[in-house]
Each structure stands twice: as C-alpha cells, then as structure tokens.
Design an enzyme around this catalytic site. Sequence first.
Site, short mmCIF file in Angstrom:
data_model
loop_
_atom_site.label_atom_id
_atom_site.label_comp_id
_atom_site.label_asym_id
_atom_site.label_seq_id
_atom_site.Cartn_x
_atom_site.Cartn_y
_atom_site.Cartn_z
N LYS A 192 -1.71 -6.53 -5.74
CA LYS A 192 -2.89 -6.10 -6.49
C LYS A 192 -3.01 -6.87 -7.81
CE LYS A 192 -4.78 -2.14 -6.29
NZ LYS A 192 -3.79 -1.14 -6.01
N GLY A 240 0.81 -1.23 0.00
CA GLY A 240 0.00 0.00 0.00
C GLY A 240 0.83 1.26 0.00
N ASP A 242 -1.80 8.22 -6.57
CA ASP A 242 -0.41 7.79 -6.43
C ASP A 242 0.51 8.48 -7.43
OD1 ASP A 242 -1.75 6.17 -4.73
OD2 ASP A 242 -1.48 4.34 -5.88
P1 NG1 Z 1 -2.25 1.31 -3.48
O1 NG1 Z 1 -2.38 1.28 -2.01
O2 NG1 Z 1 -0.94 1.84 -3.91
O3 NG1 Z 1 -2.60 0.03 -4.12
C1 NG1 Z 1 -4.62 2.13 -4.49
C2 NG1 Z 1 -4.88 3.00 -5.71
C3 NG1 Z 1 -5.13 4.47 -5.34
C4 NG1 Z 1 -6.20 4.57 -4.25
C5 NG1 Z 1 -5.85 3.64 -3.08
C6 NG1 Z 1 -6.90 3.61 -2.00
C7 NG1 Z 1 -3.70 2.28 -7.77
C8 NG1 Z 1 -2.49 2.43 -8.58
N1 NG1 Z 1 -3.73 2.97 -6.61
O4 NG1 Z 1 -3.36 2.43 -3.97
O5 NG1 Z 1 -5.50 5.20 -6.48
O6 NG1 Z 1 -7.47 4.31 -4.76
O7 NG1 Z 1 -5.64 2.30 -3.53
O8 NG1 Z 1 -7.09 4.87 -1.44
O9 NG1 Z 1 -4.63 1.58 -8.12
#
Ligand code: NG1
Length: 488
Positions: free
Chosen positions: A248, A157, A204
């Site tokens: 992810k 994250g 991000d």
């Molecule tokens: P991370 O935690 O880096 O997977 C994702 C999304 C953000 C946002 C957050 C939740 C991507 C690249 N990033 O971040 O845009 O939605 O989750 O706040 O999908």
Amino acid sequence: MTIPTEQQLAQYIRHAYAAPADEVPARVHRYTRLIQQFSKTFGIPPHAIVRAPGRVNVIGEHTDYNGYPVFPMAIDRDVVMAISPSSGETVEVVNSDSRYERRLFPARFPLGAYPQGDWGNYIKAAINGILEAEIVDRQRALGFHAVVGGTIPESAGLSSSSALVVASALAFLTSNGTTVETQTLAELLAHAERYVGSEGGGMDQAVSLLAEPRKGLKIDFFPLRAQSVDLPMELEFVVCNSLVRAPKTESAQHAYNRRVVECRLAAALLSRALSDRRGKVQHTTLLADLSPEKLKMDEREVNAIAEQAIGEEPLSLAEISRRLQEPVDTVRARCLALKSGGFLPEPRDGFLVWKRYRHVVTEARRVEAAVQALQEGNIQSFGELMNRSHASCRDDFGISCPELDALVSIARRNGALGARLTGAGFGGCTVNAVPTDRVDEFIRRVSEEYYEGYIVQTRGRGFLQIEELGETIFRSRASNRASILTLH
Ligand code: NG1
C-alpha cells in the site's frame, strides 16, 4: 523485574491465541527468543510484551470508510514486541527480521515521516496520533526500547501494518503509564494510520483491539460499535495468498485512495439530488449518511435517485462540478483532498462513481445478511454471500486481479462454500469458508492446482516447498485481541 518463566508465557499464550496445547511450546519458543534478543540488544530485561493480531476480513470490503459495517476476525498471525520505557524521549525499535533496519527517533510532536514505504512510519503514525490527541504530554513523553517480531505476511491484505500501529500505540501508552479505553483507541488509531498516506477506514485497528477468540466481529462505524458473533464449528476459514504483492505504498495505495474518492463523489452527488428533491437533506461525503434507514426512505427509491443522479457512465471532474453546481476547486477540496496533503489526480478514464456506489450499498447489505445467516446456522447462504461479495469486488469495485479470480474458482471447485478476496485487494489473499471435515483435502488440492499449477504456468515460478506452503495457505484460527503482558 524478572524474566518470565515458561509457565507464565504458556499461560499468556493460551489466553492470547486460544491455542491448542500442542501449539504452545513453539509460541513460547518464539517469545523467549524475542526476550533474549531484547536483553542482548539493550542490556536489560524487557518490562513488558505487547501483542497485536492481524486480521482476515470475512465479508464487508471497502465499506468501513463509507461508514458501513464489516465482519472480520483476528488471526493468530501477529506483531509481538518486547519493550521497556526509555528514560527520555528516545524511541528505538529493532526488528528481529534483519531486512528492516533499526529505527531511532524522539517521541516529540509533530513527527516528521521517514520516506514513503519505510516500516518505521507505522510506529511514528501511532505515536504521532497519541501525541496529537494529547493523551500523553507532548513535552514530557517517554519513548521506549523495543524488539519487534511479526508473523503476518506483508502486502497481503491481512493488516500487518495496523498490527504494527496497534502494538506501537500500546507500547507507547504503557511506557508512559497510561491507558485509553479500547474503543476510543481504535478510532484514534484509524485516524492516526492515515499518516502513512492511505485514506483507510477503521476496520483493522478495531478488530485488532476488540476481537474475541473463536468469534467474528461485526463492526459498525461513526460511532464505533462491535458485536462478537460465534463462528460455526462446522466451518473453518482458510487463507490463501495469491502471491501477488499489493504494497500500500505504491500503485495499490493510489488505487485504494481513488476508490475512497469515488465513494465520496457518489455521496456528494446523491446528497445533492436528495436535497433538491426533498429539501433538508444534509450535504455529505459519507455514503452511510444516506442509507435508506437514516433517510427513512425505501431502498429502491434511494437507489433509483442515485442511478439518476450518478448514471452508469464514468464522470469527469468538470461534469461532477456541473451536477453539484459547485466550482471545480470546491469539489476538489471537498472530495479529492488526501490526508497526506495534495489531491487525488483525476483519472484519465474518469471517475467510476456508479459502480463504486453499487458495490458499497450491496456489500453493506451482504454483511448484515451474512451475520444473520451465521446466527441462524445457515452456512450455505453465508457462503453464497461471500461468493457474491467477490463478484461485486471484481466487477464493480475493480479490486480483483486474474490470480485472485483463479484462486477463488479453484477454491470453490474444491469444496469452499464461499471464497472471496480479502482486504484492500489488487493482490494479496483470499478467504475461504470450508467445511471442517474437508479442510485437509482442500489445502492439498488448492496447493496442487494453484501453487503447483496455475502460478507455475502463468508466472514461471518454481514449485513451492512444503514449508513455504504453511505461510501461503493456512487455517485462520480466530484469535484474541491485542494485549500487554507485564513482566514483573
Ligand atoms: P488492508 O487490506 O489491510 O490494506 C484496507 C484498509 C481497511 C479497509 C480494507 C478494505 C487500512 C489500514 N486498511 O485494509 O480499512 O478499507 O482495506 O476493506 O487502510
């Protein structure tokens, strides 16, 4: 072209990281090793160094893709690339971490993806997005050679993926002798990263490209706007990794996309109900289009209409299509379609639309209130908003897990004014606002209670060594935005 002197690197590093003097030599050493590896691999010195930071999101979770604000900061963990333009279309990227194999492909549109989960897809996402937008000539684009080294923990994250996308984009643009205004690039890359299959928002890429040292960045979307906010001297932000991986590319991606879809369904149901009542309300799948400010309505009134239109019970697709008075296929195409192709399958337990709606609209308010609390120097109330954000992420958005919950309660017991999960959730890290004079003790106690206590008891993990703890629990210094150091 010459190899940069240590002084040149040290100067760049002080600017890029806002780093205290005692941290500079270790970073110079890291950059020097990367440059040496580049020269050894490709037989020429690199033309430039590109750096893109990861981020920790302080507050505002899963609001970005709904068009509501977020408040992250860039961290001093990052992706650094030593690069040189190719003479032709070839992109060749070697990772200094040998677990990731070399990737080699032509920079020609459209780029076919590697299998899901392949690290090379983040490089392709950036290049494909830039070629799709025709910023670089699709027929004459030059590739680049690169050695890449990253220090952002993965699947935690902290946006290691977007940092790689941003660094790859800057490498590709500079290799083709072009630049794009940063705000435009951030929006373009938010769209481009969906190439990997997540329906992500724009937080991000924006923070990686727009952050300022020692500041948090309040970001608004559609259109993208960024405002730097001073972080208080009396607080430090400590990141704790729960050690639960949330890659992810697997079930976490599906769980993430499900929430995106549930939010679209909430917007579709609410806009339908509003237009039935008031006429002339546009049908939308973006929740921020239906904010009380945009509608010029009282917040309680909007929420009451939403509650009636959505209701607390989980909803089937058939029920949603009945309420929208649209055929199931139309609803599927409008709300369940994924950028990667195909549709999100209907969850067996139904769509949890009301809870998702409630999280998003309350979280949006918390972001505004948290930024205001910081500006007024009210760190207690700021911490309390972080705590409430965690509760909402856990209870309404369903993105926490027992380990993250244990970690935030241990953190609060040991001096954090605010503690919450950060990023997409389902594992990964927490972010903790800790009074500066208590940080050392906080780190020691959380290490004892979580890493040497909870995790060992619940998962049977061995004790972590002190060196590992540095990677697992660390102060996040708000660092500078992505940049390029040209080496000549
Ligand atoms: P991370 O935690 O880096 O997977 C994702 C999304 C953000 C946002 C957050 C939740 C991507 C690249 N990033 O971040 O845009 O939605 O989750 O706040 O999908």
